[in-house]
Design an enzyme around this catalytic site. Sequence first.
Site, PDB file in Angstrom:
ATOM      1  N   GLY A 177       1.722 -59.704  14.383  1.00  0.00           N
ATOM      2  CA  GLY A 177       1.329 -58.883  13.232  1.00  0.00           C
ATOM      3  C   GLY A 177       2.442 -58.774  12.200  1.00  0.00           C
ATOM      4  O   GLY A 177       3.569 -59.240  12.410  1.00  0.00           O
ATOM      5  N   CYS A 185       3.315 -45.115   8.164  1.00  0.00           N
ATOM      6  CA  CYS A 185       3.926 -45.472   6.889  1.00  0.00           C
ATOM      7  C   CYS A 185       3.653 -44.420   5.816  1.00  0.00           C
ATOM      8  O   CYS A 185       4.580 -43.954   5.155  1.00  0.00           O
ATOM      9  CB  CYS A 185       3.465 -46.850   6.448  1.00  0.00           C
ATOM     10  SG  CYS A 185       1.684 -47.083   6.438  1.00  0.00           S
ATOM     11  N   ASN A 196       6.633 -50.094   2.949  1.00  0.00           N
ATOM     12  CA  ASN A 196       5.851 -49.615   4.094  1.00  0.00           C
ATOM     13  C   ASN A 196       6.216 -50.329   5.393  1.00  0.00           C
ATOM     14  O   ASN A 196       6.113 -49.767   6.473  1.00  0.00           O
ATOM     15  CB  ASN A 196       4.351 -49.784   3.836  1.00  0.00           C
ATOM     16  CG  ASN A 196       3.955 -51.226   3.613  1.00  0.00           C
ATOM     17  OD1 ASN A 196       4.593 -51.937   2.839  1.00  0.00           O
ATOM     18  ND2 ASN A 196       2.928 -51.676   4.292  1.00  0.00           N
TER      19      ASN A 196
END
Lengths: 347, 347, 347, 347
Positions: D10, D149, D314
Amino acid sequence: MQVGIVGGSGYIAGQLLRMLAFHKDIEIKIVSSKSHAGEKLSRVHPDLLNILDLRFSDMNPVDLASRVDLVFLALPHGTSINYVPDIYEIGTKIIDMSADFRLKDPDLYREWYGFEHNYPDLLEKFVYGMPEFHRNEIKNSRYVSVPGCIASSTIYSVAPFSMLNLDNNIVTVDAKVGSSGSGSGTDSSKNYSERYNSVRAYKPVHHRHTPEIEQEIKYISGKNIKIAMSAHSVNMVRGILTTSNIFIDLDEPDALSQLREFYKNEKFIRLIFDRKSNFRYPDPKTVIGTNFADLSVISDGYIKRIVSIGAIDNMIKGAAGNAIQSMNIMNHFDESEGLLIPAAFPV
Amino acid sequence: MQVGIVGGSGYIAGQLLRMLAFHKDIEIKIVSSKSHAGEKLSRVHPDLLNILDLRFSDMNPVDLASRVDLVFLALPHGTSINYVPDIYEIGTKIIDMSADFRLKDPDLYREWYGFEHNYPDLLEKFVYGMPEFHRNEIKNSRYVSVPGCIASSTIYSVAPFSMLNLDNNIVTVDAKVGSSGSGSGTDSSKNYSERYNSVRAYKPVHHRHTPEIEQEIKYISGKNIKIAMSAHSVNMVRGILTTSNIFIDLDEPDALSQLREFYKNEKFIRLIFDRKSNFRYPDPKTVIGTNFADLSVISDGYIKRIVSIGAIDNMIKGAAGNAIQSMNIMNHFDESEGLLIPAAFPV
Amino acid sequence: MQVGIVGGSGYIAGQLLRMLAFHKDIEIKIVSSKSHAGEKLSRVHPDLLNILDLRFSDMNPVDLASRVDLVFLALPHGTSINYVPDIYEIGTKIIDMSADFRLKDPDLYREWYGFEHNYPDLLEKFVYGMPEFHRNEIKNSRYVSVPGCIASSTIYSVAPFSMLNLDNNIVTVDAKVGSSGSGSGTDSSKNYSERYNSVRAYKPVHHRHTPEIEQEIKYISGKNIKIAMSAHSVNMVRGILTTSNIFIDLDEPDALSQLREFYKNEKFIRLIFDRKSNFRYPDPKTVIGTNFADLSVISDGYIKRIVSIGAIDNMIKGAAGNAIQSMNIMNHFDESEGLLIPAAFPV
Amino acid sequence: MQVGIVGGSGYIAGQLLRMLAFHKDIEIKIVSSKSHAGEKLSRVHPDLLNILDLRFSDMNPVDLASRVDLVFLALPHGTSINYVPDIYEIGTKIIDMSADFRLKDPDLYREWYGFEHNYPDLLEKFVYGMPEFHRNEIKNSRYVSVPGCIASSTIYSVAPFSMLNLDNNIVTVDAKVGSSGSGSGTDSSKNYSERYNSVRAYKPVHHRHTPEIEQEIKYISGKNIKIAMSAHSVNMVRGILTTSNIFIDLDEPDALSQLREFYKNEKFIRLIFDRKSNFRYPDPKTVIGTNFADLSVISDGYIKRIVSIGAIDNMIKGAAGNAIQSMNIMNHFDESEGLLIPAAFPV
């Protein structure tokens, strides 16, 4: 006139729908989609909300075609060919958005598309839907095959010079294409995070539009010119820019004049020559939402070449626009009907 | 080592500053800017806040140079040349980011840059700062001229094939460049609304990087190859992609092997060959924030050509990165010091 | 009807021009611009090439107004007011795109715009050009002041709930605005490299659209509701999204029903409620190039609030679209004439 | 120290990998991925080519954890919880990137995440990995749960004012988030053509980060403040901007001073106060690629509120950066090791 659209959930079908919805001679009767049958069009084409309140049908393409005067086939390459022979029997007019009936030489399908084309007789029935070069044929036909998007920009740019005395028979073409050209699918390379800010070659050699470009250049000039194209995706949704190197000793005034003469009566071809504008060469940004092809040419004094540049909205002049312009000609509507749309500039 | 930067408010200077700030062998002593004198660096380079709390000085370039061991000149073309002769007298090491000392033949300045170069002797002192080809010269020099950004990507892509038996002596290069290459100025073509989503040819012929590319190709291969380049701006801030057509009959394994051999010991050149990745060809997206040049080559069986593709961060491997790599070599630091930075992928 | 446009080189004027060019009841007679006098319109509005082959005039606004039936003033705030009194004497209809005649209370100009408004009587002559709330007044007026772009999206979103029993008298509004809203100027904050990929608050408090929003909410609901707005620029050219927090205990079906009832006969207001679409809440992306305002509302069970969201094309429903819709009403044209345009989706 | 990463394909894992690759105290030993087992890391993280030449392992998370000193779990919410109890038994240090161990009250998992949390005792073992507020706990712990985030940017912005005398107990938060926050998946809403140029509310109410924000605000101020958040996706890959309305009568110098005092010793929190810069308020553009949180606050004289703005990358300060900073603290490394990286400005 009543029309139907097969394969109505893709981006090109969406563009046909939003333009046809405002076309005064057209009624959109049926829009089919296997994957979205039963859903409102606005589920996938959100701009159509309150404009075209239809639902996608799951009707078979041939049945659909039997209920309308003209059918647009917006299907993947190699799929239209499964339905066209039967629709042909019914007599419904066909405008095919795929490549299945673009090439006159059936052998090229094996070489470039990987399938055997078993309907060479039908290939002859279809006219290549580029109004600027096939207007009379379209007028007398019931079957149009709409040119590919990169092919359109390249042919418009290269054709005007193809009959001149070129230094070699190879034209290099660098194409920069927005994401809408590759459809609404979901493979990971289309993920926004993967593609945003990206500039990628996606087909640096052997692009499938090559044979149709060569076919049309031959049709126009009688010459066998080879197209060395590299196709890139760039960071935008709509638009194509093609930059073509043509090796010839031609100064810029003569080159611009050649371009102007070649397209002098064509309403949807524009010659860009104001070198003081921020948009002094063609840029898809200035044609987004319109049926224009913007063209210009620059002469290089250092290396004997001209650089011929073309910009289109890939979904309009590169697809739905030429389809509708062809439909208008075929049906003796005003050729510009439905095609005079304010641009979305700047966007 | 103490360094100074002249012309510190531009994007390339900004990139030098943020990389040098973390370089363990460097102290940034003075940064000058006429237009921003007295302001904090972070006014125009906001990422430097709390990292480099200096103010721009209005010191004269020669005075500035007299107070440091090495000076980076980040000035417009035609401006460095006004200061280099005096700085040369002082003996301070110079890394010039402009084109003023890139070309060995002074006559080329008249032809391509429109000014008379009156220091042919100084031209000989400067080494073209491409470490992969001039490492030993850099090691023994005090004066480096950093290559142009498009030139860098093109030379890296074309050089490995230049000594082979090409079909003609012309290589076509299509360059796609981010906005940072054209600086932080405010003419209307740089306005966001005008440039966003745009794909424009901005220099379709006669780009100024042409002669330095030809000079270096000649240096590497001994051959006079002409570069037919067209430069485009695309919708991104950082990065360059160059796509070069080289007409030669060479299959893909041989072409890839040629590339791999050519750069086998080069840490900052990467060969892209994983054709199953979303990034199967070079893409600036994967090198943003790094000093890598990513290269690959594709062979076309239809037209006898190879397509050689290069991607760099124009501000790093196309400018500040080669500058720092050259500085490291010149000063016998670790060649990679300050250059091993995590990429900003995806961005 | 013959119209003229004063201040014709800006983005809003460009949008008026490209829409009026296809309006069947309109002839564009004169377009003035001080800075571009003598140049073709297509120099700055490149999409108008071959569509509107006029040149910018340097004619004085009052002289210009004397030669047309209706004049659009596309001038900066504080500038229209210098010409309107004289044009009023002539009797030409006026559609003013600036803020100079939006507020009914002249004192607000001192507070929010920093100038003294000396024509309170003229303020009364102008109708706030939001057709949905002032249709009858517009029909009987010759003077329209077109609402601000953020104001439009906010009023459309908040008005339907303003007469309900709110928990407090403050509505928070977060606005996200494309770059075209801040014009074609060239200060460095508008440089593409500075603004691309940016998400900035540009007016976190005290935005000038605040008083016109409060004025209209008061007009509609009779209530003094305060608007706590923060305006942000986001990475796009066209479009506005406003997200408004209204503190009230109202479940989602009731809230959606309230919205639907409120706008039930309004052709250019659309209610977004298909929560299975990728565009399940309003998004400027789906209205680009159109005169639609897309609205929806979501109810929060955790905190007693509703979130009311509006999306418009800032240059159309936020400016030129409401101007033309008002013009149509005022002149008894079909209210939709010139406003039914295919969207540029996706773009 | 040897580390392993579970769920390595990811975007957040990618960010951990590229930062850990240059961390002087770390050796990356095993990286697992079910869907990419056997492939090189560079297949999905192309920037890691020649930097980290590992392949994804298909090793079970618990086995993997048994072979390293510290394991990063980069798994979807509700998945970490399946492995943490067994890894806890082994004694390997854990840094969990998911939400599974962020909330102290197990009941909140049922309400906000839809699953029953059966390990309340383990919840107590984990420290909320926000170094600025939990440094000492992290130093003495082996288990860190990395904040969300949006939560990070909101907590950093709101915490400094939370102990003051607010007018009500509700803070409204508008979050604008880049695409990387929603991962590399392939559902159609993530298709580039669908998302480019879009500004969408994706979670206008009831965002899952709400309870962790409220928990931390309570921890810091002792007060029960409710967070009325609306989360939007905007047109960028990296970055978050949060704009928070706090209703209090506080002038701007006092507000800025409050912020400065609150974070006075925090290296990775920056206060933005240069109102003459193009970046006069926090903007994710200036922190891309870095571990900084940029904060500022503006006071509104019209409505008694302050607007507190936070910007982070983020993937870094909102995920991998706080993870590594926590790891450094936990293991008594230099707290900044691996976190001082030149920004990618402008990009």
